[in-house]
Design an enzyme around this catalytic site. Structure first.
Site, PDB file in Angstrom:
ATOM      1  N   HIS A  33      -1.755 -29.761  25.629  1.00 24.61           N
ATOM      2  CA  HIS A  33      -0.456 -30.445  25.623  1.00 24.61           C
ATOM      3  C   HIS A  33       0.684 -29.473  25.937  1.00 24.61           C
ATOM      4  O   HIS A  33       1.482 -29.708  26.855  1.00 24.61           O
ATOM      5  CB  HIS A  33      -0.253 -31.081  24.246  1.00 24.61           C
ATOM      6  CG  HIS A  33       0.997 -31.874  24.107  1.00 24.61           C
ATOM      7  ND1 HIS A  33       1.020 -33.251  24.163  1.00 24.61           N
ATOM      8  CD2 HIS A  33       2.295 -31.494  23.903  1.00 24.61           C
ATOM      9  CE1 HIS A  33       2.268 -33.681  24.004  1.00 24.61           C
ATOM     10  NE2 HIS A  33       3.054 -32.630  23.843  1.00 24.61           N
ATOM     11  N   GLU A  34       0.748 -28.377  25.190  1.00 28.84           N
ATOM     12  CA  GLU A  34       1.854 -27.432  25.374  1.00 28.84           C
ATOM     13  C   GLU A  34       1.728 -26.651  26.682  1.00 28.84           C
ATOM     14  O   GLU A  34       2.738 -26.351  27.332  1.00 28.84           O
ATOM     15  CB  GLU A  34       1.930 -26.479  24.187  1.00 28.84           C
ATOM     16  CG  GLU A  34       2.309 -27.146  22.877  1.00 28.84           C
ATOM     17  CD  GLU A  34       3.636 -27.884  22.942  1.00 28.84           C
ATOM     18  OE1 GLU A  34       4.551 -27.401  23.653  1.00 28.84           O
ATOM     19  OE2 GLU A  34       3.773 -28.934  22.299  1.00 28.84           O
ATOM     20  N   HIS A  37       3.144 -28.768  29.405  1.00 30.48           N
ATOM     21  CA  HIS A  37       4.616 -28.725  29.357  1.00 30.48           C
ATOM     22  C   HIS A  37       5.115 -27.490  30.100  1.00 30.48           C
ATOM     23  O   HIS A  37       6.013 -27.563  30.956  1.00 30.48           O
ATOM     24  CB  HIS A  37       5.105 -28.640  27.914  1.00 30.48           C
ATOM     25  CG  HIS A  37       5.163 -29.941  27.194  1.00 30.48           C
ATOM     26  ND1 HIS A  37       5.590 -31.114  27.778  1.00 30.48           N
ATOM     27  CD2 HIS A  37       4.864 -30.254  25.899  1.00 30.48           C
ATOM     28  CE1 HIS A  37       5.555 -32.095  26.889  1.00 30.48           C
ATOM     29  NE2 HIS A  37       5.114 -31.595  25.744  1.00 30.48           N
TER      30      HIS A  37
END
Length: 219
Positions: A33-34, A37
């Protein structure tokens, strides 16, 4: 020595292994997820995450202890946010929305890949404890990844969904919300802990999971 042996014999080893695999799954979901990003922000012109070493598959760089524990035991949580400097973006509101969207989308893609792998392995793996734990890991992590993605899509600051929704607002309103969004985190954590979002998230997770299971041939 007998006392230690007695304690070891009484331990719930199945439960401990399941908890360990769940912890690994949480780290995987948060890291993907990160990382996405950061990769998206970098692609759109912001080198902040890259400079700070956050474009990494090392989960230690992304873990937030409280968010990790919440996701592991409560079912919703968060990672350490990737730093983003909107001043590098050519179109700040749009590019911030795309950066925010990348995290939840990556979780959906990860879930689909894990379920597809599960679908393939469940047909060829022999029975046994190792196969059980592997399939359990794949299915649990897929569900956690869906949950993490959907939770972050809630249009509540500072979650990713708010960055997407608020990009439609006038600039003055948008930047005012960003200025004060950090103060929303504590009330949000309380709402998470008491389970305010559980019903909605469970409904959405089951819906998305059902679609993915049909896509990979498991239903």
């Amino acid at each position: 020595m007998r006392g230690i042996q007695t304690v070891l014999n009484n331990l719930d080893w199945m439960g401990l292994v399941s908890l360990l695999l769940s912890a690994v799954g949480v780290l995987l979901c948060m890291t993907v997820h990160e990382l996405c990003h950061g990769l998206t922000a970098c692609r759109l012109g912001d080198p902040t995450a890259k400079r700070m070493g956050r474009l990494s598959l090392n989960p230690i760089k992304h873990i937030d202890i409280l968010g990790f524990a919440m996701l592991l035991f409560v079912g919703v949580g968060w990672a350490k946010p990737v730093p983003v400097d909107m001043r590098y973006f050519k179109r700040p509101k749009r590019d911030m929305a795309l950066t925010a969207l990348a995290g939840p989308v990556s979780n959906m893609v990860l879930s689909f890949l894990l379920l597809a792998l599960y679908s393939g392995l469940v047909r060829i793996l022999p029975g046994g404890l190792a196969a059980y734990f592997l399939l359990n890991f794949l299915s649990r992590t897929a569900v956690m990844s869906i949950g993490l993605g959907l939770f972050n899509l809630l249009p509540i600051s500072p979650l990713d969904g708010s960055k997407i929704l608020f990009s439609l607002f006038p600039d003055k309103v948008y930047y005012t919300i960003l200025r004060y969004e950090r103060y929303v985190m504590i009330p949000l954590m309380i709402l998470m802990f008491v389970g305010v979002f559980d019903g909605l998230l469970d409904f959405c997770i089951n819906g998305v999971l059902g679609v993915m299971l049909r896509m990979v041939g498991l239903t």
